[in-house]
Design a protein around this motif. Structure first.
Motif, mmCIF file in Angstrom:
data_model
loop_
_atom_site.group_PDB
_atom_site.id
_atom_site.type_symbol
_atom_site.label_atom_id
_atom_site.label_comp_id
_atom_site.label_asym_id
_atom_site.label_seq_id
_atom_site.Cartn_x
_atom_site.Cartn_y
_atom_site.Cartn_z
ATOM 1 N N THR A 281 0.526 -1.155 -0.291
ATOM 2 C CA THR A 281 0.624 -0.335 -0.068
ATOM 3 C C THR A 281 1.316 1.077 -0.175
ATOM 4 N N THR B 145 0.504 2.713 6.086
ATOM 5 C CA THR B 145 -0.667 2.639 6.221
ATOM 6 C C THR B 145 -0.692 3.773 7.066
ATOM 7 N N ASN B 146 -0.467 4.581 7.476
ATOM 8 C CA ASN B 146 -1.021 5.801 8.138
ATOM 9 C C ASN B 146 -2.336 6.211 7.241
ATOM 10 N N LYS B 147 -2.383 6.672 6.367
ATOM 11 C CA LYS B 147 -2.914 7.368 5.466
ATOM 12 C C LYS B 147 -4.038 6.001 5.196
ATOM 13 N N ILE B 148 -3.616 5.145 5.338
ATOM 14 C CA ILE B 148 -5.158 4.177 5.020
ATOM 15 C C ILE B 148 -5.712 4.409 6.598
ATOM 16 N N TYR C 26 -5.669 5.976 8.655
ATOM 17 C CA TYR C 26 -6.507 7.655 8.807
ATOM 18 C C TYR C 26 -7.554 8.344 8.394
ATOM 19 N N ASP C 27 -7.685 7.332 6.718
ATOM 20 C CA ASP C 27 -9.440 7.428 6.322
ATOM 21 C C ASP C 27 -10.197 6.413 6.801
ATOM 22 N N LEU C 28 -9.251 5.405 7.663
ATOM 23 C CA LEU C 28 -10.386 4.966 8.229
ATOM 24 C C LEU C 28 -11.188 5.479 9.797
ATOM 25 N N SER D 71 -10.995 8.443 9.613
ATOM 26 C CA SER D 71 -12.201 9.942 9.159
ATOM 27 C C SER D 71 -13.903 9.076 9.504
ATOM 28 N N ARG D 72 -13.986 7.716 8.757
ATOM 29 C CA ARG D 72 -14.804 7.261 8.460
ATOM 30 C C ARG D 72 -15.551 6.851 10.140
ATOM 31 N N LYS E 260 -5.918 14.229 14.145
ATOM 32 C CA LYS E 260 -7.513 15.036 13.322
ATOM 33 C C LYS E 260 -7.900 15.573 14.626
#
Ligand code: BT5
Length: 318
Positions: A88, A91-94, A96-98, A100-101, A193
């Motif tokens: 990927t 993993t931090n980005k994934i 973060y997105d998870l 956020s949701r 965040k």
């Protein structure tokens, strides 16, 4: 079903399990047993099949498979849900997105390699296969300016896990590195965040050079494999880190940073050393004296002044 079959193998240790036994115990057909065994083999499980005797699990793959990590994982929050990727960007980005949701605290993202692994301040984290790339979501009830304390919570968990599993003398280099023999084996990237006075979530990103070929790493970096002259079980290391994260985070929630401060100081590679610290475009040089109750580094400058530093890059001068 794959997990259940693996559990059966593990319970039976070194013995053969007949297809009939598996089919009876799990209430599936013999054909279905065969199909699942084939699937496990494709993932990399070495399963021997002997006529009249049945199947035996000979070895598990060196992959960070969530079921393997969860097997025997004694936590209530960390690693209860694990997302894993062959490759990927980060993993931090994934994570973060998870988050956020709305993903829960303790959700963990793992990858076998990263194409755009992130360090701090836009730097790159070299992330070839063999390493551990993991990110955990936490949602602590703290002020945004306390975030650096969590980098140290993660650092302590990793250092303890490396020590426990390998016997290597892992040390914490303030604020976000783990060193072995003065070389960097792990880096931590804590992202968050937040609103002005409230944290929504924090991502604890941990990169470890585990079974990594050290020749492709930067100077002054090392891997566990290079230090041990042998490979380690990444599954066991990840499991231990999740366990220690839960433990240290629990202490933190109950007692604050002061509950783990002494342990961090004991494992520090920085304290008592002469260091050069770059922090927000300023460079300080002096002796590292202390890590205070907010996780800040206290430096005694050559003028005698005590300088408190919240974040920065440290070079050990000697
Ligand atoms: C860090 O930054 O040390 C934080 C690294 C965090 C990586 C994890 S992996 C899982 C999660 N997902 C991500 O995308 N990131 C996190 P910093 O203190 O800025 O150090 C970066 C510097 O370390 C680079 O500029 C290189 O000099 C050096 N470096 C890069 N890759 C390295 C490696 N694999 N081992 C040792 N040093 C490395």
């Amino acid at each position: 079903m794959d997990t259940k079959i693996l559990d059966l193998f593990k319970k039976h240790g070194n013995e053969y399990l007949s297809g009939e036994d598996i089919s009876r115990k799990l209430k599936i057909s013999r054909a279905a047993v065969w199909k699942h065994i084939e699937k496990l083999r494709e993932i990399g499980y070495d399963i021997e099949a002997m006529p009249h005797l049945g199947y035996k699990l000979k070895s598990v793959p060196d992959k960070m498979i969530p079921d393997e990590i969860r097997y025997g994982l004694n936590t209530r929050i960390f690693g209860k849900k694990i997302y894993s990727f062959e490759s990927t960007d980060s993993t931090n980005k994934i994570a973060y997105d998870l988050a956020s949701r709305g993903a829960d605290e303790g959700v963990t993202v793992l990858a076998e390699q990263q194409k755009k692994g992130k360090g701090r301040l836009g730097r790159i984290w070299i992330s070839p296969p063999g390493g551990i790339y993991m990110s955990c979501i936490i949602r602590p009830d703290i002020m945004p300016n306390e975030i650096q304390e969590f980098t140290l919570v993660a650092a302590l968990s990793v250092a303890d896990s490396i020590r426990g599993l390998t016997g290597l003398e892992a040390q914490i280099k303030w604020p976000n590195d783990i060193l072995i023999n003065r070389k960097k084996v792990c880096g931590i990237l804590t992202e968050m965040k937040a609103e002005s006075d409230r944290i929504d979530f924090i991502i604890l990103g941990i990169g470890i050079n585990a079974n990594t070929n050290e020749k492709i790493l930067p100077q002054r970096a090392t891997s566990l494999k290079a230090e041990l002259k042998g490979r380690i079980s990444r599954v066991e290391l990840v499991r231990s880190i999740l366990f220690n994260l839960e433990k240290e985070y629990g202490i933190f929630k109950e007692k604050g940073f002061k509950g783990i401060r002494d342990e961090i100081k004991n494992l520090s590679a920085t304290l008592g050393k002469r260091v050069k610290v770059t922090s927000y475009d300023r460079i300080y040089e002096g002796e590292a004296m202390d890590i205070d109750e907010q996780g800040a580094l206290i430096l005694r400058l050559d003028t005698g002044i005590m300088q408190r530093i919240l974040s920065g890059d440290v070079v050990l001068v000697r």
